[in-house]
Design a protein around this motif. Structure first.
Motif, PDB file in Angstrom:
ATOM      1  N   THR A   1       8.057  30.674  91.002  1.00  0.00           N
ATOM      2  CA  THR A   1       8.423  29.275  90.773  1.00  0.00           C
ATOM      3  C   THR A   1       7.553  28.657  89.692  1.00  0.00           C
ATOM      4  OG1 THR A   1       9.181  29.016  93.056  1.00  0.00           O
ATOM      5  CG2 THR A   1       8.631  27.001  91.863  1.00  0.00           C
ATOM      6  N   ALA A   2       6.299  29.101  89.617  1.00  0.00           N
ATOM      7  CA  ALA A   2       5.381  28.598  88.591  1.00  0.00           C
ATOM      8  C   ALA A   2       5.637  29.216  87.225  1.00  0.00           C
ATOM      9  CB  ALA A   2       3.943  28.872  89.019  1.00  0.00           C
ATOM     10  N   GLY A   3       6.552  30.178  87.165  1.00  0.00           N
ATOM     11  CA  GLY A   3       6.908  30.772  85.875  1.00  0.00           C
ATOM     12  C   GLY A   3       6.177  32.047  85.530  1.00  0.00           C
ATOM     13  N   ILE A   4       5.526  32.659  86.506  1.00  0.00           N
ATOM     14  CA  ILE A   4       4.794  33.904  86.275  1.00  0.00           C
ATOM     15  C   ILE A   4       5.572  35.069  86.875  1.00  0.00           C
ATOM     16  CG2 ILE A   4       2.670  35.167  86.783  1.00  0.00           C
ATOM     17  CD1 ILE A   4       2.338  32.887  84.781  1.00  0.00           C
ATOM     18  N   CYS A   5       5.759  36.131  86.084  1.00  0.00           N
ATOM     19  CA  CYS A   5       6.557  37.271  86.533  1.00  0.00           C
ATOM     20  C   CYS A   5       5.747  38.534  86.773  1.00  0.00           C
ATOM     21  CB  CYS A   5       7.651  37.579  85.500  1.00  0.00           C
ATOM     22  SG  CYS A   5       8.941  36.318  85.413  1.00  0.00           S
TER      23      CYS A   5
ATOM     24  N   ARG B   1       3.832  35.691  81.886  1.00  0.00           N
ATOM     25  CA  ARG B   1       5.097  34.984  82.133  1.00  0.00           C
ATOM     26  C   ARG B   1       6.291  35.919  82.053  1.00  0.00           C
ATOM     27  NH1 ARG B   1       4.275  29.550  82.191  1.00  0.00           N
ATOM     28  NH2 ARG B   1       2.319  28.798  81.278  1.00  0.00           N
ATOM     29  N   THR B   2       6.146  36.996  81.324  1.00  0.00           N
ATOM     30  CA  THR B   2       7.227  37.972  81.194  1.00  0.00           C
ATOM     31  C   THR B   2       6.909  39.205  82.035  1.00  0.00           C
ATOM     32  OG1 THR B   2       6.184  38.900  79.208  1.00  0.00           O
ATOM     33  CG2 THR B   2       7.865  37.196  78.895  1.00  0.00           C
ATOM     34  N   ARG B   3       7.944  39.861  82.528  1.00  0.00           N
ATOM     35  CA  ARG B   3       7.740  41.054  83.332  1.00  0.00           C
ATOM     36  C   ARG B   3       7.417  42.232  82.422  1.00  0.00           C
ATOM     37  NH1 ARG B   3      14.052  41.484  85.259  1.00  0.00           N
ATOM     38  NH2 ARG B   3      14.948  41.958  83.209  1.00  0.00           N
ATOM     39  N   GLY B   4       6.787  43.236  82.990  1.00  0.00           N
ATOM     40  CA  GLY B   4       6.457  44.435  82.222  1.00  0.00           C
ATOM     41  C   GLY B   4       5.008  44.850  82.417  1.00  0.00           C
ATOM     42  N   GLU B   5       4.755  46.112  82.203  1.00  0.00           N
ATOM     43  CA  GLU B   5       3.409  46.648  82.356  1.00  0.00           C
ATOM     44  C   GLU B   5       2.492  46.130  81.251  1.00  0.00           C
ATOM     45  OE1 GLU B   5       2.456  48.523  84.795  1.00  0.00           O
ATOM     46  OE2 GLU B   5       4.357  49.160  85.707  1.00  0.00           O
ATOM     47  N   LEU B   6       1.200  46.150  81.529  1.00  0.00           N
ATOM     48  CA  LEU B   6       0.226  45.873  80.487  1.00  0.00           C
ATOM     49  C   LEU B   6       0.198  47.027  79.492  1.00  0.00           C
ATOM     50  CD1 LEU B   6      -2.870  44.611  82.530  1.00  0.00           C
ATOM     51  CD2 LEU B   6      -1.370  43.223  81.086  1.00  0.00           C
ATOM     52  N   THR B   7      -0.107  46.733  78.247  1.00  0.00           N
ATOM     53  CA  THR B   7      -0.332  47.813  77.295  1.00  0.00           C
ATOM     54  C   THR B   7      -1.591  48.570  77.703  1.00  0.00           C
ATOM     55  OG1 THR B   7      -1.709  46.467  75.832  1.00  0.00           O
ATOM     56  CG2 THR B   7       0.682  46.396  75.467  1.00  0.00           C
TER      57      THR B   7
ATOM     58  N   ALA C   1       1.577  44.477  89.792  1.00  0.00           N
ATOM     59  CA  ALA C   1       2.896  43.914  90.114  1.00  0.00           C
ATOM     60  C   ALA C   1       3.524  43.509  88.784  1.00  0.00           C
ATOM     61  CB  ALA C   1       2.765  42.720  91.042  1.00  0.00           C
ATOM     62  N   ALA C   2       4.172  44.483  88.131  1.00  0.00           N
ATOM     63  CA  ALA C   2       4.677  44.276  86.785  1.00  0.00           C
ATOM     64  C   ALA C   2       5.973  43.476  86.742  1.00  0.00           C
ATOM     65  CB  ALA C   2       4.892  45.622  86.092  1.00  0.00           C
ATOM     66  N   ASP C   3       6.657  43.352  87.885  1.00  0.00           N
ATOM     67  CA  ASP C   3       7.902  42.579  87.922  1.00  0.00           C
ATOM     68  C   ASP C   3       8.082  41.968  89.303  1.00  0.00           C
ATOM     69  OD1 ASP C   3      10.364  41.434  87.598  1.00  0.00           O
ATOM     70  OD2 ASP C   3      11.466  43.320  87.359  1.00  0.00           O
TER      71      ASP C   3
ATOM     72  N   VAL D   1      -7.916  37.869  73.762  1.00  0.00           N
ATOM     73  CA  VAL D   1      -8.152  39.228  73.282  1.00  0.00           C
ATOM     74  C   VAL D   1      -7.140  40.230  73.831  1.00  0.00           C
ATOM     75  CG1 VAL D   1      -9.824  41.127  73.215  1.00  0.00           C
ATOM     76  CG2 VAL D   1     -10.617  38.762  72.986  1.00  0.00           C
ATOM     77  N   LEU D   2      -6.749  40.046  75.085  1.00  0.00           N
ATOM     78  CA  LEU D   2      -5.858  41.016  75.724  1.00  0.00           C
ATOM     79  C   LEU D   2      -4.389  40.645  75.602  1.00  0.00           C
ATOM     80  CD1 LEU D   2      -7.883  41.685  79.010  1.00  0.00           C
ATOM     81  CD2 LEU D   2      -8.121  42.751  76.754  1.00  0.00           C
ATOM     82  N   GLY D   3      -4.119  39.405  75.201  1.00  0.00           N
ATOM     83  CA  GLY D   3      -2.731  38.996  75.017  1.00  0.00           C
ATOM     84  C   GLY D   3      -1.992  38.684  76.301  1.00  0.00           C
ATOM     85  N   VAL D   4      -2.727  38.339  77.376  1.00  0.00           N
ATOM     86  CA  VAL D   4      -2.079  37.926  78.618  1.00  0.00           C
ATOM     87  C   VAL D   4      -1.945  36.406  78.625  1.00  0.00           C
ATOM     88  CG1 VAL D   4      -2.871  39.927  79.914  1.00  0.00           C
ATOM     89  CG2 VAL D   4      -4.297  37.870  79.837  1.00  0.00           C
ATOM     90  N   ASP D   5      -1.161  35.900  79.544  1.00  0.00           N
ATOM     91  CA  ASP D   5      -0.907  34.461  79.576  1.00  0.00           C
ATOM     92  C   ASP D   5      -1.893  33.685  80.439  1.00  0.00           C
ATOM     93  OD1 ASP D   5       1.353  34.536  77.872  1.00  0.00           O
ATOM     94  OD2 ASP D   5       2.587  35.248  79.542  1.00  0.00           O
ATOM     95  N   GLY D   6      -2.658  34.370  81.270  1.00  0.00           N
ATOM     96  CA  GLY D   6      -3.628  33.689  82.107  1.00  0.00           C
ATOM     97  C   GLY D   6      -4.531  34.684  82.801  1.00  0.00           C
ATOM     98  N   ALA D   7      -5.689  34.181  83.243  1.00  0.00           N
ATOM     99  CA  ALA D   7      -6.635  35.039  83.949  1.00  0.00           C
ATOM    100  C   ALA D   7      -7.464  34.193  84.898  1.00  0.00           C
ATOM    101  CB  ALA D   7      -7.548  35.770  82.966  1.00  0.00           C
ATOM    102  N   SER D   8      -7.833  34.773  86.027  1.00  0.00           N
ATOM    103  CA  SER D   8      -8.731  34.105  86.962  1.00  0.00           C
ATOM    104  C   SER D   8      -9.594  35.144  87.651  1.00  0.00           C
ATOM    105  CB  SER D   8      -7.956  33.284  88.000  1.00  0.00           C
ATOM    106  OG  SER D   8      -7.206  34.132  88.850  1.00  0.00           O
ATOM    107  N   ILE D   9     -10.758  34.706  88.122  1.00  0.00           N
ATOM    108  CA  ILE D   9     -11.668  35.575  88.861  1.00  0.00           C
ATOM    109  C   ILE D   9     -11.857  34.968  90.241  1.00  0.00           C
ATOM    110  CG2 ILE D   9     -13.970  36.596  88.973  1.00  0.00           C
ATOM    111  CD1 ILE D   9     -14.114  36.192  85.894  1.00  0.00           C
ATOM    112  N   SER D  10     -11.558  35.742  91.259  1.00  0.00           N
ATOM    113  CA  SER D  10     -11.673  35.279  92.641  1.00  0.00           C
ATOM    114  C   SER D  10     -12.865  35.932  93.321  1.00  0.00           C
ATOM    115  CB  SER D  10     -10.425  35.634  93.450  1.00  0.00           C
ATOM    116  OG  SER D  10      -9.262  35.164  92.828  1.00  0.00           O
TER     117      SER D  10
END
Length: 251
Positions: free
Chosen positions: A106-110, A132-138, A86-88, A32-41
């Motif tokens: 190293t895992a490919g997350i920016c 995976r790409t740098r930049g702010e969330l919409t 941490a957008a970049d 729904v949000l268009g992010v590449d991954g999510a976790s709850i700690s």
């Protein structure tokens, strides 16, 4: 905003357990949000107690890094009670969480966005969104993430409440089983073996386990399994100096 909340709420409907509801919510964040991954700690601001939910194995691993290195945006979000952005992570000016940062890159997350999970000003966890790409969330993704963080509190509180209030019932037993599944039991068992082998304190044993994990590109849990499976030699230089319990001191 209404459509975002409805989609996120619907994603958890009918989940057979609190943990499954959390996993479904994380997967919905991706869809729904268009992010590449999510976790709850689940976290106390000092360390993470476990991964309550994740969208997939990579997200779970990224959350494990925060426990392994004792640093990361999730912990800062819980301590401060505010979102940590941490957008970049690849930026030369990004000097927070150096060990976590290197492992995640190293895992490919920016980019990582940690949103507190809790009641009012008392966070007891965080929702981490990964890109995976740098930049702010919409604006839409950030607003949806805050809604998801709000919704994440309910299944966790339900699980904790059922465990405490109905300890003698089948539902209470299920709650405790789910809570226990968040604990990194293998880490505690492995640190016990390190204590016995090297005659060090519990805190020092955990530090050495984390250092071994960092040096070998592992999470703390993966390093712990190496210790438990006798694949790691606790008496080589990689574990540092320390006499075995019962050995005579030497100059």
């Amino acid at each position: 905003m209404g459509d975002l909340r409805s989609a996120l709420v619907d994603s958890m409907a009918g989940a057979p357990s609190a943990l499954e509801a959390a996993d479904r919510l994380c997967r919905a964040c991706v869809d729904v949000l268009g992010v590449d991954g999510a976790s709850i700690s689940v976290a106390d601001g000092i360390t993470t107690q476990g991964t309550f939910g994740s969208s997939g194995e990579l997200s779970r691993r990224l959350d494990e890094y925060q426990f392994t290195f004792g640093e990361g945006p999730c912990l800062d979000a819980v301590r401060g009670g505010v979102p940590v952005i941490a957008a970049d992570l690849s930026s030369t000016t990004e000097d927070r969480w150096p060990a976590f940062r290197d492992a995640v890159l190293t895992a490919g997350i920016c980019a990582v966005f940690a949103l507190p999970v809790g009641l009012q000003a008392r966070p007891f966890g965080a929702l981490d969104l990964f890109n995976r790409t740098r930049g702010e969330l919409t604006d839409r993704a950030l607003s949806g993430g805050l809604v998801a963080a709000e919704l994440a509190a309910a299944p966790l509180l339900k699980m904790m409440g059922s465990a405490r209030e109905m300890a003698d019932s089948a539902e209470g037993e299920l709650g405790w089983d789910q809570l226990a599944s968040l604990e990194r039991v293998e880490v505690y068992q492995a640190t016990g073996m390190v204590i016995a082998a090297l005659n060090v304190s519990p805190d020092d044993a955990l530090i050495r386990l984390r250092a071994y994990a960092y040096a070998h590109g592992l999470t703390a849990s993966e390093a712990a399994w190496r210790v438990l499976d006798r694949e790691a030699n606790l008496h080589d230089d990689g574990w540092g100096s320390g006499g075995r319990a019962g050995d005579d001191d030497r100059d």
